[in-house]
Design a protein around this motif. Structure first.
Motif, PDB file in Angstrom:
ATOM      1  N   THR A   1     -27.033  28.742  77.543  1.00  0.00           N
ATOM      2  CA  THR A   1     -28.319  28.124  77.847  1.00  0.00           C
ATOM      3  C   THR A   1     -29.163  28.111  76.583  1.00  0.00           C
ATOM      4  OG1 THR A   1     -29.414  30.200  78.421  1.00  0.00           O
ATOM      5  CG2 THR A   1     -28.211  29.049  80.191  1.00  0.00           C
ATOM      6  N   ILE A   2     -30.236  27.353  76.601  1.00  0.00           N
ATOM      7  CA  ILE A   2     -31.090  27.311  75.421  1.00  0.00           C
ATOM      8  C   ILE A   2     -31.666  28.695  75.119  1.00  0.00           C
ATOM      9  CG2 ILE A   2     -33.155  26.587  76.688  1.00  0.00           C
ATOM     10  CD1 ILE A   2     -33.824  24.875  74.168  1.00  0.00           C
ATOM     11  N   GLU A   3     -31.973  29.484  76.159  1.00  0.00           N
ATOM     12  CA  GLU A   3     -32.483  30.834  75.903  1.00  0.00           C
ATOM     13  C   GLU A   3     -31.399  31.718  75.294  1.00  0.00           C
ATOM     14  OE1 GLU A   3     -35.179  34.416  77.716  1.00  0.00           O
ATOM     15  OE2 GLU A   3     -34.582  32.782  79.078  1.00  0.00           O
ATOM     16  N   GLU A   4     -30.185  31.593  75.764  1.00  0.00           N
ATOM     17  CA  GLU A   4     -29.087  32.392  75.199  1.00  0.00           C
ATOM     18  C   GLU A   4     -28.843  32.026  73.734  1.00  0.00           C
ATOM     19  OE1 GLU A   4     -26.533  33.069  79.331  1.00  0.00           O
ATOM     20  OE2 GLU A   4     -26.164  31.301  78.080  1.00  0.00           O
ATOM     21  N   ARG A   5     -28.919  30.749  73.428  1.00  0.00           N
ATOM     22  CA  ARG A   5     -28.741  30.315  72.037  1.00  0.00           C
ATOM     23  C   ARG A   5     -29.890  30.841  71.167  1.00  0.00           C
ATOM     24  NH1 ARG A   5     -25.224  25.446  71.442  1.00  0.00           N
ATOM     25  NH2 ARG A   5     -24.545  24.765  73.496  1.00  0.00           N
ATOM     26  N   LEU A   6     -31.113  30.744  71.673  1.00  0.00           N
ATOM     27  CA  LEU A   6     -32.271  31.233  70.930  1.00  0.00           C
ATOM     28  C   LEU A   6     -32.165  32.733  70.656  1.00  0.00           C
ATOM     29  CD1 LEU A   6     -35.418  29.443  72.394  1.00  0.00           C
ATOM     30  CD2 LEU A   6     -34.807  29.641  69.989  1.00  0.00           C
ATOM     31  N   LYS A   7     -31.727  33.477  71.632  1.00  0.00           N
ATOM     32  CA  LYS A   7     -31.585  34.926  71.472  1.00  0.00           C
ATOM     33  C   LYS A   7     -30.600  35.226  70.341  1.00  0.00           C
ATOM     34  CE  LYS A   7     -30.655  39.128  74.173  1.00  0.00           C
ATOM     35  NZ  LYS A   7     -29.585  39.712  73.354  1.00  0.00           N
ATOM     36  N   ILE A   8     -29.488  34.526  70.309  1.00  0.00           N
ATOM     37  CA  ILE A   8     -28.492  34.736  69.258  1.00  0.00           C
ATOM     38  C   ILE A   8     -29.061  34.351  67.895  1.00  0.00           C
ATOM     39  CG2 ILE A   8     -26.271  33.929  68.354  1.00  0.00           C
ATOM     40  CD1 ILE A   8     -25.389  33.610  71.305  1.00  0.00           C
TER      41      ILE A   8
END
Length: 277
Positions: free
Chosen positions: A14-21
């Motif tokens: 998800t966009i949040e998962e990508r941002l976290k990484i």
């Protein structure tokens, strides 16, 4: 330097998962191409609402990542008038959305005179350049209305193939809202790659004052192709472009390209170490 990454180069999620990484890997900004990054919900024009902009602003702030560029890489030299109108409307929607998102730059490349968006000899003609300028003009006018920058990215295999052609576009349209995304590797062909430092130096001289974002990658020559990769994985020397950034654009947002989930953080550190040498 502010070093970022294309979010669609981060491990899928998800966009949040990508941002976290991206945040955990030390990136301070991101290139956001909605259709390449967001798979969990619609990002069609009608979905780019003020509410969605608010959601994304809060999400990016949560991970302390800025949006350097909102990517909209569609063919503004498309020969079909119906498709061209849809493409321009997509740019209008992105510019409107960027103004709500707090993102100053909508980025684009410069197309080809065919529906397939592929290089043909006609791409490098004055006729194709004039078509691109004509079709870009209303997009720039929209950018002016929303107080957003539309930044073109010269690419050797596209219509605006070098720094001189880019200057023609800038001078012809003559708008403070039309700027440059400078990607040195995108200016290279197999033929001119043997003098790539000269090509980069010329681009900096011609386009430096208009450059608002830098894309950074590396390259190798494989047969008759320039093959790009993450910074530090090829043969490129970065002295010219990094000296320019340190001297003239110390706070410019720079996003790495063609990285993989495995080498992205290493590539960021490579650029940071290189700039200190």
């Amino acid at each position: 330097m502010q070093i970022g990454i294309r979010l669609h180069d981060v491990a899928p999620g998800t966009i949040e998962e990508r941002l976290k990484i991206a945040s955990e890997q030390g990136f301070s900004c991101a290139h956001l191409a909605l259709t390449k990054t967001v798979k969990e919900h619609s990002v069609e024009n009608s979905a780019l609402t003020p509410g969605y902009a608010t959601y994304l602003r809060k999400l990016f702030a949560k991970y302390d990542v800025d949006i350097a560029v909102l990517g909209c890489y569609l063919n503004l030299a498309h020969p079909d008038p119906v498709e061209l109108k849809k493409i321009q409307e997509r740019y209008f929607a992105h510019l409107r959305f960027a103004s709500m998102l707090g993102c100053s730059v909508v980025g684009t490349e410069t197309g080809a005179p065919n529906a397939e968006y592929r290089f043909v000899p006609e791409s490098h003609t004055e006729e194709s350049l004039n078509i691109f300028i004509k079709n870009l003009r209303p997009v720039v006018e929209c950018a002016e209305k929303f107080g957003v920058i539309i930044a073109i990215e010269p690419v050797w295999s596209h219509i605006v193939y070098d720094s001189k052609q880019a200057l023609k576009v800038l001078k012809e349209i003559d708008s403070p809202n039309l700027r440059i995304i400078l990607d040195p590797v995108n200016l290279l062909s197999v033929e001119n790659s043997v003098r790539y430092e000269e090509v980069i130096g010329e681009a900096v001289k011609d386009l430096g004052e208009y450059t608002d974002v830098v894309h950074m990658k590396d390259f190798v020559i494989e047969g008759d192709k320039v093959v790009s990769g993450a910074p530090g994985t090829g043969t490129m020397k970065y002295d010219t472009i990094l000296d320019f950034i340190k001297k003239d654009k110390p706070f410019v947002q720079m996003t790495i390209e063609d990285s993989t989930p495995d080498n992205a953080e290493w590539s960021r550190k490579f650029l940071e170490d290189y700039s200190c040498n």
